[in-house]
Design a protein around this motif. Structure first.
Motif, PDB file in Angstrom:
ATOM      1  N   ARG A 175       0.795  -1.215   0.000  1.00  0.00           N
ATOM      2  CA  ARG A 175       0.000   0.000   0.000  1.00  0.00           C
ATOM      3  C   ARG A 175       0.841   1.284   0.000  1.00  0.00           C
ATOM      4  NH1 ARG A 175      -5.550   0.763   3.406  1.00  0.00           N
ATOM      5  NH2 ARG A 175      -6.610   1.678   1.635  1.00  0.00           N
ATOM      6  N   HIS A 176       1.967   1.269   0.694  1.00  0.00           N
ATOM      7  CA  HIS A 176       2.779   2.484   0.804  1.00  0.00           C
ATOM      8  C   HIS A 176       4.174   2.270   0.216  1.00  0.00           C
ATOM      9  CE1 HIS A 176       0.068   4.868   3.364  1.00  0.00           C
ATOM     10  NE2 HIS A 176      -0.210   3.754   4.008  1.00  0.00           N
ATOM     11  N   ILE A 177       4.298   1.290  -0.650  1.00  0.00           N
ATOM     12  CA  ILE A 177       5.631   0.857  -1.060  1.00  0.00           C
ATOM     13  C   ILE A 177       6.423   1.999  -1.719  1.00  0.00           C
ATOM     14  CG2 ILE A 177       5.289  -0.105  -3.415  1.00  0.00           C
ATOM     15  CD1 ILE A 177       6.778  -2.076  -0.518  1.00  0.00           C
ATOM     16  N   LEU A 183       3.180  -0.331   5.402  1.00  0.00           N
ATOM     17  CA  LEU A 183       1.875   0.023   5.956  1.00  0.00           C
ATOM     18  C   LEU A 183       2.056   1.211   6.879  1.00  0.00           C
ATOM     19  CD1 LEU A 183       1.152  -3.640   6.914  1.00  0.00           C
ATOM     20  CD2 LEU A 183      -0.406  -2.395   5.444  1.00  0.00           C
ATOM     21  N   CYS A 184       0.969   1.954   7.110  1.00  0.00           N
ATOM     22  CA  CYS A 184       1.026   3.006   8.123  1.00  0.00           C
ATOM     23  C   CYS A 184       0.335   2.503   9.392  1.00  0.00           C
ATOM     24  CB  CYS A 184       0.394   4.296   7.600  1.00  0.00           C
ATOM     25  SG  CYS A 184      -1.406   4.266   7.448  1.00  0.00           S
ATOM     26  N   ASP A 185       0.480   3.246  10.473  1.00  0.00           N
ATOM     27  CA  ASP A 185      -0.071   2.787  11.765  1.00  0.00           C
ATOM     28  C   ASP A 185      -1.470   3.334  12.026  1.00  0.00           C
ATOM     29  OD1 ASP A 185       0.530   5.449  12.163  1.00  0.00           O
ATOM     30  OD2 ASP A 185       1.514   5.161  14.087  1.00  0.00           O
ATOM     31  N   VAL A 187      -5.712   3.949  10.924  1.00  0.00           N
ATOM     32  CA  VAL A 187      -6.815   3.112  10.430  1.00  0.00           C
ATOM     33  C   VAL A 187      -6.853   3.045   8.904  1.00  0.00           C
ATOM     34  CG1 VAL A 187      -8.322   3.301  12.435  1.00  0.00           C
ATOM     35  CG2 VAL A 187      -8.393   5.064  10.678  1.00  0.00           C
ATOM     36  N   HIS A 188      -6.175   3.964   8.223  1.00  0.00           N
ATOM     37  CA  HIS A 188      -6.033   3.873   6.762  1.00  0.00           C
ATOM     38  C   HIS A 188      -5.549   2.473   6.370  1.00  0.00           C
ATOM     39  CE1 HIS A 188      -3.412   4.178   3.126  1.00  0.00           C
ATOM     40  NE2 HIS A 188      -4.520   4.698   2.648  1.00  0.00           N
ATOM     41  N   CYS A 189      -4.559   1.974   7.105  1.00  0.00           N
ATOM     42  CA  CYS A 189      -4.136   0.572   6.932  1.00  0.00           C
ATOM     43  C   CYS A 189      -4.756  -0.220   8.086  1.00  0.00           C
ATOM     44  CB  CYS A 189      -2.616   0.471   6.890  1.00  0.00           C
ATOM     45  SG  CYS A 189      -1.907   1.150   5.370  1.00  0.00           S
ATOM     46  N   GLN A 190      -4.033  -0.354   9.188  1.00  0.00           N
ATOM     47  CA  GLN A 190      -4.617  -0.959  10.387  1.00  0.00           C
ATOM     48  C   GLN A 190      -4.045  -0.193  11.576  1.00  0.00           C
ATOM     49  OE1 GLN A 190      -5.456  -5.431   9.953  1.00  0.00           O
ATOM     50  NE2 GLN A 190      -3.291  -5.321   9.480  1.00  0.00           N
TER      51      GLN A 190
HETATM   52 ZN    ZN Z   1      -1.880   3.403   5.361  1.00  0.00          ZN
END
Ligand code: ZN
Ligand code: ZN
Length: 391
Positions: A175-177, A183-185, A187-190
Motif C-alpha cells: 500500500r505504501h511501497i 503500511l502506516c499505523d 486506520v487507513h491501513c490498520q
Molecule cells: Zn496506510
C-alpha cells in the motif's frame, strides 16, 4: 482459466508467505502527525545505533535520545551531548526480544512502545521526520490485534482478530511501497498504536500462525469489521458499491446488549429542513412540517435510503454529514426537534466486533464466529498450499 486464477492466488499467497517467513514488516509509526522532533529510549534488550549507515561505536543507546529535523538533516542528541547531524538513523536491536518507547516532542504526544527496530529519515518534501518500525510480522499483528480489539477480550476472539489482521496485511502489503514503507499505523491501513501488552494477543497470533481467509475464488478476502452492527450487518454493495460473495447482510442478536448497541441524537427541525433544502435541493415548501414526512423508521430492519415522498437520499450520506454513529436509525419528531434513535456503531459491513466478542465469551470457537459473519469463506494455512504448485 482456473489454473490462471490459482497461479495468481499462489503469486499472492506465496509472496505473502515469503513475507510471513521473512522476519519483518516496515510500518510507518506516528504517521498521523507531522513529526519535527521525538525521543527514543530502549525499554528492554540492547540496541546499536547507525548514522548514515555507519555504526556509532561511542554511543550505546541505553538512555534517552532525541531526534529533531534541522534543515535537511536529523539532529541526534542525548540530554548531555550533541552527537551530530545525519540523513538517516537506525536503532537496531541486538537481541530477538527488544522493545523501545517513542514520544513525539514536537508536536507533543503520548508515549508509545514498540518491538524491534526503528529507522528515521526525512520525508521527500523535507517537512517532517519519517519514523519507521521494522518489526517481526507476528509481533506487528499482535500489536494491531490489541489496537483494534482493545484489551481484556478472550483468547478465542483475539485468534479471530489475528487471522483477519494477517489477511488484511497480506492483501495490502504494497500500500505504501512507493513511500519507502509497507503500511502506516493509522486506520487507513490498520491501527498499530503500540506493541501488544497482553500475553493473550501474542499467544493468539502464534496459535493461528500462517492462517488467512480466502473466498470461493481463493482470493484473500477484504476482512472488513466494525464495532457494532446494531442487530443486522450490511451488504458491502449497499455501503461501498462493491459486491462480494462474502460481505452479506446477516441478522445478529449477539451484539444487542453490548456497549455500542444504541445511540441517540437530537437535531432541530430547522437544521434538518435546511439540510434537505440546501444539500439535497428539496423544494422550499412546507412538506416537511407534518409528522409523516419527518418520521423515518428502520425498526424492522435496515434501509439503504432515507425516503421522503420527494427524496431518496443514501443513509450513508446523512451519516457522514451529521457524523452519526451508524446509518441504522429511526427519526421521530418531537416539537421543534427530531429525535434520532440509532443502533450500532460503524459502517456495518463484515464482522461485528462486539457481537463476535460476545460469541467468544459464549464459547463459540473462532471458526464458527468467522463463518457467522463472512459467508462462503475458507481458512487457509499458507504453508499447506504447496500442493497447488503441482496443478
Ligand atoms: Zn496506510
Ligand atoms: Zn452485531
Amino acid at each position: 482459466m482456473r489454473s490462471i486464477k490459482i497461479y495468481i492466488l499462489l503469486s499472492i499467497l506465496f509472496s505473502g508467505f515469503t513475507i510471513a517467513n521473512a522476519e519483518n514488516v516496515r510500518v510507518r509509526i506516528l504517521s498521523t502527525k507531522i513529526i519535527k522532533s521525538f525521543i527514543f529510549s530502549p525499554i528492554s534488550g540492547s540496541y546499536t545505533i547507525y548514522g548514515d549507515g555507519i555504526l556509532l561505536k561511542d554511543y550505546d543507546p541505553t538512555g534517552i535520545f532525541q531526534m529533531a529535523i534541522e534543515g535537511d538533516s536529523i539532529r541526534l542528541k542525548t540530554f548531555e551531548k550533541n552527537i551530530g547531524k545525519f540523513a538517516s538513523l537506525k536503532m537496531i536491536a541486538k537481541e530477538t526480544i527488544a522493545a523501545f518507547k517513542v514520544k513525539s516532542v514536537d508536536p507533543a504526544s503520548r508515549i508509545r512502545t514498540y518491538d524491534d527496530n526503528l529507522e528515521v529519515s526525512i520525508s521527500a518534501d523535507k517537512s517532517q521526520l519519517q519514523v519507521i518500525n521494522t518489526v517481526d510480522l507476528e509481533k506487528y499483528i499482535a500489536g494491531v490485534v490489541e489496537s483494534e480489539a482493545g484489551k481484556n477480550s478472550s483468547l478465542e476472539y483475539y485468534k479471530l482478530q489475528a487471522i483477519l489482521c494477517r489477511t488484511y496485511l497480506l492483501s495490502h502489503i504494497n500500500r505504501h511501497i512507493l513511500e519507502g514503507f509497507e503500511l502506516c499505523d493509522d486506520v487507513h491501513c490498520q491501527a498499530y498504536l503500540s506493541r501488544a501488552s497482553e500475553d493473550n494477543d501474542l499467544k493468539a497470533v502464534l496459535e493461528t500462525k500462517g492462517l488467512v481467509v480466502v473466498d470461493n475464488e481463493l482470493n484473500l478476502i477484504t476482512a472488513a469489521f466494525h464495532a457494532n452492527c446494531g442487530g443486522e450487518t450490511c451488504n458491502s454493495q449497499d455501503v461501498w458499491a462493491i459486491s462480494t460473495t462474502y460481505l452479506k447482510s446477516v441478522k445478529d442478536t449477539f451484539c444487542l446488549h453490548e456497549t455500542a448497541a444504541t445511540w441517540q441524537r437530537t437535531i432541530s427541525l430547522e437544521d434538518w429542513k435546511s439540510y434537505l433544502q440546501v444539500k439535497h435541493k428539496t423544494p422550499p415548501n412546507d412538506s416537511l412540517k407534518n409528522d409523516v414526512t419527518t418520521s423515518f423508521n428502520q425498526q424492522n430492519g435496515r434501509a439503504i435510503y432515507y425516503v421522503d415522498k420527494d427524496l431518496k437520499i443514501p443513509l450513508k450520506t446523512i451519516r457522514a454529514d451529521f457524523k452519526l454513529k451508524s446509518t441504522f436509525f429511526s427519526i421521530q419528531p418531537i416539537g421543534d426537534s427530531l429525535k434520532f434513535t440509532g443502533r450500532g456503531y460503524g459502517h456495518g459491513v463484515g464482522l461485528c466486533q462486539e457481537g463476535a466478542m460476545r460469541m467468544a465469551k459464549l464459547k463459540y470457537n473462532y471458526q464458527d464466529i468467522l463463518h457467522y459473519y463472512y459467508k462462503d469463506v475458507h481458512l487457509v494455512d499458507l504453508s499447506a498450499l504447496n500442493y497447488f504448485k503441482q496443478e
